[in-house]
Design a protein around this motif. Structure first.
Motif, short mmCIF file in Angstrom:
data_model
loop_
_atom_site.label_atom_id
_atom_site.label_comp_id
_atom_site.label_asym_id
_atom_site.label_seq_id
_atom_site.Cartn_x
_atom_site.Cartn_y
_atom_site.Cartn_z
N LEU A 1 0.84 -1.19 0.00
CA LEU A 1 0.00 0.00 0.00
C LEU A 1 0.88 1.25 0.00
CD1 LEU A 1 -2.66 -1.02 2.69
CD2 LEU A 1 -2.76 -1.35 0.21
N PRO A 2 0.54 2.26 -0.80
CA PRO A 2 1.33 3.51 -0.83
C PRO A 2 0.96 4.42 0.33
CG PRO A 2 -0.46 3.66 -2.40
CD PRO A 2 -0.55 2.27 -1.80
N THR A 3 1.17 3.95 1.56
CA THR A 3 0.83 4.72 2.75
C THR A 3 2.10 5.17 3.46
OG1 THR A 3 0.62 2.64 3.97
CG2 THR A 3 -1.39 3.56 3.04
N THR A 4 1.93 5.82 4.60
CA THR A 4 3.08 6.39 5.29
C THR A 4 3.83 5.38 6.14
OG1 THR A 4 1.57 7.05 7.08
CG2 THR A 4 2.09 8.70 5.39
N GLY A 5 3.20 4.28 6.52
CA GLY A 5 3.86 3.30 7.37
C GLY A 5 5.17 2.78 6.82
N PRO A 6 5.21 2.27 5.57
CA PRO A 6 6.49 1.79 5.01
C PRO A 6 7.55 2.87 4.92
CG PRO A 6 4.63 0.95 3.73
CD PRO A 6 4.07 1.96 4.69
N ILE A 7 7.16 4.11 4.61
CA ILE A 7 8.14 5.20 4.54
C ILE A 7 8.75 5.47 5.91
CG2 ILE A 7 8.33 7.70 4.27
CD1 ILE A 7 6.81 7.62 1.82
N LEU A 8 7.93 5.46 6.95
CA LEU A 8 8.45 5.67 8.30
C LEU A 8 9.42 4.57 8.68
CD1 LEU A 8 8.53 6.96 11.08
CD2 LEU A 8 6.40 5.76 11.64
N LEU A 9 9.07 3.33 8.41
CA LEU A 9 9.95 2.21 8.74
C LEU A 9 11.27 2.33 7.99
CD1 LEU A 9 10.41 -0.52 10.13
CD2 LEU A 9 9.29 -1.61 8.17
N ASN A 10 11.22 2.65 6.71
CA ASN A 10 12.44 2.77 5.91
C ASN A 10 13.28 3.96 6.36
OD1 ASN A 10 14.02 1.78 3.64
ND2 ASN A 10 13.49 3.70 2.64
N ALA A 11 12.64 5.06 6.73
CA ALA A 11 13.37 6.23 7.21
C ALA A 11 14.13 5.92 8.49
CB ALA A 11 12.40 7.39 7.43
N LEU A 12 13.54 5.13 9.36
CA LEU A 12 14.22 4.74 10.59
C LEU A 12 15.40 3.81 10.30
CD1 LEU A 12 11.10 4.12 12.87
CD2 LEU A 12 12.71 6.01 13.04
N MET A 13 15.24 2.95 9.31
CA MET A 13 16.29 1.98 8.99
C MET A 13 17.51 2.66 8.37
SD MET A 13 14.00 -1.18 7.52
CE MET A 13 15.44 -2.12 7.01
N VAL A 14 17.29 3.66 7.52
CA VAL A 14 18.41 4.31 6.83
C VAL A 14 18.85 5.60 7.53
CG1 VAL A 14 17.67 3.34 4.63
CG2 VAL A 14 16.94 5.64 5.26
N GLN A 15 18.25 5.90 8.69
CA GLN A 15 18.60 7.09 9.47
C GLN A 15 18.37 8.39 8.70
OE1 GLN A 15 22.62 5.22 10.83
NE2 GLN A 15 22.07 6.67 12.43
N ASP A 16 17.24 8.43 8.01
CA ASP A 16 16.84 9.68 7.35
C ASP A 16 16.28 10.59 8.43
OD1 ASP A 16 15.98 11.69 5.71
OD2 ASP A 16 15.06 10.37 4.23
N MET A 17 17.14 11.43 9.00
CA MET A 17 16.86 12.13 10.24
C MET A 17 15.61 12.99 10.17
SD MET A 17 19.42 14.64 12.34
CE MET A 17 19.28 15.98 11.15
N TYR A 18 15.52 13.87 9.20
CA TYR A 18 14.40 14.81 9.14
C TYR A 18 13.09 14.11 8.79
CZ TYR A 18 17.78 18.58 9.53
OH TYR A 18 18.76 19.41 9.98
N LEU A 19 13.14 13.11 7.94
CA LEU A 19 11.92 12.39 7.58
C LEU A 19 11.40 11.59 8.77
CD1 LEU A 19 9.86 11.60 5.44
CD2 LEU A 19 11.42 9.80 4.66
N ALA A 20 12.28 10.83 9.42
CA ALA A 20 11.87 10.04 10.58
C ALA A 20 11.45 10.95 11.73
CB ALA A 20 13.01 9.12 11.02
N GLY A 21 12.24 12.01 11.97
CA GLY A 21 11.92 12.91 13.07
C GLY A 21 10.59 13.62 12.86
N SER A 22 10.30 14.01 11.63
CA SER A 22 9.03 14.68 11.35
C SER A 22 7.85 13.75 11.59
CB SER A 22 9.02 15.20 9.91
OG SER A 22 10.05 16.14 9.70
N PHE A 23 8.00 12.50 11.16
CA PHE A 23 6.94 11.51 11.41
C PHE A 23 6.68 11.35 12.90
CE2 PHE A 23 7.00 9.46 7.12
CZ PHE A 23 5.64 9.41 6.96
N ILE A 24 7.75 11.11 13.65
CA ILE A 24 7.60 10.88 15.08
C ILE A 24 7.02 12.11 15.78
CG2 ILE A 24 8.82 10.31 17.21
CD1 ILE A 24 10.86 8.80 15.50
N LEU A 25 7.47 13.29 15.36
CA LEU A 25 6.95 14.52 15.96
C LEU A 25 5.46 14.69 15.66
CD1 LEU A 25 7.56 17.15 17.49
CD2 LEU A 25 8.09 18.22 15.29
N ILE A 26 5.07 14.45 14.42
CA ILE A 26 3.65 14.58 14.05
C ILE A 26 2.81 13.59 14.85
CG2 ILE A 26 1.99 14.20 12.19
CD1 ILE A 26 4.11 15.28 10.25
N LEU A 27 3.26 12.34 14.98
CA LEU A 27 2.51 11.33 15.73
C LEU A 27 2.42 11.71 17.20
CD1 LEU A 27 3.92 8.02 14.19
CD2 LEU A 27 1.82 9.22 13.61
#
Length: 332
Positions: free
Chosen positions: A277-303
């Motif tokens: 599914l083209p949803t945000t869950g896979p992007i968040l998981l991948n951002a955490l795995m590759v240490q994409d700081m701003y993408l992962a941080g923005s997700f966690i902050l929004i949640l």
């Protein structure tokens, strides 16, 4: 009532500040960063590493500044410009990366939530008014199955069953003809039948849990003295049920809004990966795995912010429904 709401809002402001600091610290905890990993990958693949490029990227993402300066720059851009930063991995603004996926995630999760409430609450009320009946046992069995079996396993079983019987792949939200097409009403109508499966899978465990909560709360309320007194005064069973026990029993359900709002964004990551599914869950998981700081941080902050705002909304709704909470907050 206004004093209670004002008191709760004042509590939220320092809490949000503390959450933003904690989120930034958490995303900095893993050793290294995305840029270090990127340079290592280039070296392992045999490519030359341009030092000037590394310096430009370091300066662009403020990685050469102290952590507290990185935090203040990040928060200043968010508060003043609604700019969550640039994704290292996608080389795009974070808002552009999550924009379309955010809408799809919210659509699926909101529909799932509505379906859960529409199904679970009437079943829970029926089970409480007909305890230990055959239908109560049947609903309990379905509920235990829904709680016990993880959603991704149900998704795998459905994918295999449908494909083996029909040869049709039910993954994704769009058929191949509309996968890369721009948004239109035709694409939306193509997507509607494909949303049924993720809604059913995501809603199954939520429905099962809510049935048990509603049933337990209703049984507790129906055994109280005020219900017996109302029956003795000749109040009809339907009016008695909906005017008193149901109104009190929904308090725990209203309190779940605090964690319902963030699920509208996060969705079911594993189910989304299995169903492609083209949803945000896979992007968040991948951002955490590759240490994409701003993408992962923005997700966690929004949640995190949605969790706090959802809890605030829950408190206000509970205060409206239950005067005991309102008076307790005013006295505090």
């Amino acid at each position: 009532m206004l004093s209670y709401i004002g008191f709760r809002v004042l509590q939220v402001i320092p809490l949000l500040f503390a959450i933003s600091v904690i989120v930034f610290i958490i995303i900095q905890l893993p050793p290294g960063d995305f840029l270090t990993s990127y340079v290592d990958q280039l070296k392992l693949s045999g490519n030359d590493v341009d030092e000037s490029m590394i310096m430009n990227l370091t300066s662009q993402y403020a990685l050469d500044k102290p952590l507290y300066m990185q935090y203040f720059i990040w928060m200043k851009n968010i508060l003043l410009h609604a700019d969550f930063g640039t994704s290292f991995q996608y080389k795009m603004p974070v808002s552009a990366v999550i924009g379309e996926r955010l809408l799809l995630t919210m659509a699926i999760s909101f529909i799932s939530m509505v379906v859960i409430w529409l199904i679970a609450i009437p079943i829970g009320i029926y089970s409480s008014t007909h305890p230990y009946s055959p239908m109560d046992y049947a609903f309990s069995l379905i509920g235990f199955i829904g709680l016990a079996i993880p959603g991704f396993l149900i998704a795998l079983i459905l994918i295999y069953t449908v494909y083996s019987q029909t040869g049709v792949a039910i993954t994704g939200l769009s058929s191949p003809a509309y996968a890369e097409a721009p948004w239109s009403m035709a694409k939306v109508w193509d997507m509607v039948p494909r949303m049924i499966i993720p809604v059913v899978i995501i809603g199954l465990s939520g429905t099962a849990g809510l049935i048990r909560v509603t049933r337990g709360m209703m049984l507790d309320e129906l055994s109280k003295q005020y219900v017996t007194t109302a029956r003795a005064k000749g109040l009809s069973e339907r009016k008695l049920l909906w005017k008193y026990p149901v109104r009190t029993a929904v308090n725990p359900l209203i309190s779940t809004v605090g964690w319902t709002l963030p699920t509208l964004i996060s969705g079911e990551a594993i189910v989304s990966i299995v169903l492609n599914l083209p949803t945000t869950g896979p992007i968040l998981l991948n951002a955490l795995m590759v240490q994409d700081m701003y993408l992962a941080g923005s997700f966690i902050l929004i949640l995190s912010v949605l969790t706090v705002l959802g809890t605030l909304l829950s408190d206000i709704l509970l205060a409206v429904l239950d005067p005991r909470i309102r008076y307790g907050g005013a006295s505090a």
